[in-house]
Design a protein around this motif. Sequence first.
Motif, PDB file in Angstrom:
ATOM      1  N   PRO A  50     -68.976 -25.543   9.746  1.00 12.15           N
ATOM      2  CA  PRO A  50     -67.762 -25.928  10.484  1.00 12.15           C
ATOM      3  C   PRO A  50     -66.625 -26.435   9.597  1.00 12.15           C
ATOM      4  O   PRO A  50     -65.461 -26.398  10.015  1.00 12.15           O
ATOM      5  CB  PRO A  50     -68.267 -27.040  11.417  1.00 12.15           C
ATOM      6  CG  PRO A  50     -69.697 -26.714  11.642  1.00 12.15           C
ATOM      7  CD  PRO A  50     -70.180 -26.161  10.338  1.00 12.15           C
ATOM      8  N   GLU A  51     -66.932 -26.868   8.391  1.00 12.75           N
ATOM      9  CA  GLU A  51     -65.883 -27.332   7.490  1.00 12.75           C
ATOM     10  C   GLU A  51     -64.892 -26.219   7.150  1.00 12.75           C
ATOM     11  O   GLU A  51     -63.728 -26.486   6.852  1.00 12.75           O
ATOM     12  CB  GLU A  51     -66.501 -27.873   6.195  1.00 12.75           C
ATOM     13  CG  GLU A  51     -67.304 -29.141   6.366  1.00 12.75           C
ATOM     14  CD  GLU A  51     -66.430 -30.346   6.674  1.00 12.75           C
ATOM     15  OE1 GLU A  51     -65.415 -30.548   5.985  1.00 12.75           O
ATOM     16  OE2 GLU A  51     -66.775 -31.088   7.616  1.00 12.75           O
ATOM     17  N   VAL A  52     -65.344 -24.967   7.182  1.00 13.49           N
ATOM     18  CA  VAL A  52     -64.449 -23.846   6.899  1.00 13.49           C
ATOM     19  C   VAL A  52     -64.193 -22.990   8.138  1.00 13.49           C
ATOM     20  O   VAL A  52     -63.199 -22.258   8.196  1.00 13.49           O
ATOM     21  CB  VAL A  52     -65.015 -22.954   5.766  1.00 13.49           C
ATOM     22  CG1 VAL A  52     -64.964 -23.688   4.440  1.00 13.49           C
ATOM     23  CG2 VAL A  52     -66.434 -22.506   6.075  1.00 13.49           C
ATOM     24  N   PRO A  57     -56.297 -30.234  11.212  1.00 19.98           N
ATOM     25  CA  PRO A  57     -55.485 -31.010  10.256  1.00 19.98           C
ATOM     26  C   PRO A  57     -56.343 -32.019   9.508  1.00 19.98           C
ATOM     27  O   PRO A  57     -57.248 -32.632  10.090  1.00 19.98           O
ATOM     28  CB  PRO A  57     -54.461 -31.719  11.158  1.00 19.98           C
ATOM     29  CG  PRO A  57     -54.462 -30.957  12.429  1.00 19.98           C
ATOM     30  CD  PRO A  57     -55.840 -30.398  12.593  1.00 19.98           C
ATOM     31  N   LEU A  58     -56.071 -32.171   8.225  1.00 26.62           N
ATOM     32  CA  LEU A  58     -56.796 -33.151   7.426  1.00 26.62           C
ATOM     33  C   LEU A  58     -56.294 -34.551   7.760  1.00 26.62           C
ATOM     34  O   LEU A  58     -55.087 -34.773   7.903  1.00 26.62           O
ATOM     35  CB  LEU A  58     -56.600 -32.860   5.937  1.00 26.62           C
ATOM     36  CG  LEU A  58     -57.184 -31.537   5.440  1.00 26.62           C
ATOM     37  CD1 LEU A  58     -56.774 -31.270   4.002  1.00 26.62           C
ATOM     38  CD2 LEU A  58     -58.693 -31.534   5.581  1.00 26.62           C
ATOM     39  N   ARG A 180     -64.709 -35.420   8.531  1.00 28.47           N
ATOM     40  CA  ARG A 180     -64.845 -36.667   9.282  1.00 28.47           C
ATOM     41  C   ARG A 180     -65.024 -37.868   8.359  1.00 28.47           C
ATOM     42  O   ARG A 180     -65.170 -38.999   8.827  1.00 28.47           O
ATOM     43  CB  ARG A 180     -66.057 -36.591  10.212  1.00 28.47           C
ATOM     44  CG  ARG A 180     -67.380 -36.431   9.481  1.00 28.47           C
ATOM     45  CD  ARG A 180     -68.566 -36.478  10.445  1.00 28.47           C
ATOM     46  NE  ARG A 180     -69.831 -36.213   9.799  1.00 28.47           N
ATOM     47  CZ  ARG A 180     -70.538 -37.114   9.129  1.00 28.47           C
ATOM     48  NH1 ARG A 180     -70.064 -38.341   9.015  1.00 28.47           N
ATOM     49  NH2 ARG A 180     -71.688 -36.793   8.581  1.00 28.47           N
ATOM     50  N   GLY A 181     -65.030 -37.630   7.053  1.00 29.52           N
ATOM     51  CA  GLY A 181     -65.236 -38.707   6.093  1.00 29.52           C
ATOM     52  C   GLY A 181     -63.958 -39.048   5.345  1.00 29.52           C
ATOM     53  O   GLY A 181     -62.897 -39.207   5.932  1.00 29.52           O
TER      54      GLY A 181
END
Length: 329
Positions: A50-52, A57-58, A180-181
């Motif tokens: 899911p990260e890619v 938005p960051l 999320r970090g």
Amino acid sequence: MDPTSHPAAHEDRGLASRISERIALSRPDVVVAGLLLLFAIAFNLVRLYPEVAIRAPLLNDGVLHRLAFERAATALAAGQNPTDPWLAPVVLGYPLFHHYQHLAYLLPATLSFPLQGLLELPDLFNWTRYLLLCLFPLSIYGSMRRFGLGRLPAALAGLVAPLLATDGLYGFDLTSYLWRGYGMYTQLWGMLLLPPALAQGYTTLRTGRGTFWAVLLLAATLLSHLVYGYIAFLSLGLLALLPLLGPRSGETRERQVWPRAKRLALLLVLVALVTAYFTVPFLMDRAYMNRSIWEYQGKYDAYGWQWTLGALIRGEIFDFGRFPALTLL
């Protein structure tokens, strides 16, 4: 006529070599180690996809890192110096790379040219983070093997390496890098480079061989993350003193330390020369680098041994929020 010079003899030796290689590859420890590593990498690829796969938005430090990555790519495209460009989007503009490690941006930025039209820069940035996280077990495995561990212990170390969990201590756990970090992109590069840099550096201290690779890995670690570069040399300094803890033999322990100390000094000098283009201006202009008033004091002065040992005993260094399996190991 020498019988070993006959072409048939060479063919026999080549066949024997291929057979021995196949036998070696069929050893159970090789197969099990390979399966463990494949499982660890595949698990990461699926779990972190899911990260890619999801564009969002960051919301963390990744905002700055993506801007710096894109600036490095545009500087390369424009023929500018990619190690010290002006970063205009930050406040009124700021020479970020003058005060901050930059190798983590330059290496993937060079891929933006062959991948032009296939991946946009934001996507290339996300895929770089994703693949580095997924391949972390390989870094641990290769480093443990270089330190002299067997295949199975090294593979098990690679298997559990992505499972570290802390309460937001900015360490090797996934929270430091995910959406999320905290989005600590340059530290991710430092995390992957630190283990092989230590392993190769230790090999050079012991044997005197592999100096080129030790300098390359140590310099890359320093230019990717200054703090991890500092940790690498501090650790090698301690590793150089290991013979003092061993039993006395025909050769005194002190005489074993002296060659390691000279090799460590050589590594320091060579890395200093390789990285001087960045470290010298960094040190000369350090007065112009502000220290954020929002940062917690412990990030600069450490937490102290009492807190650290207490957190370790409570399982909060390796296993926060779960049964302390890695702490017990």
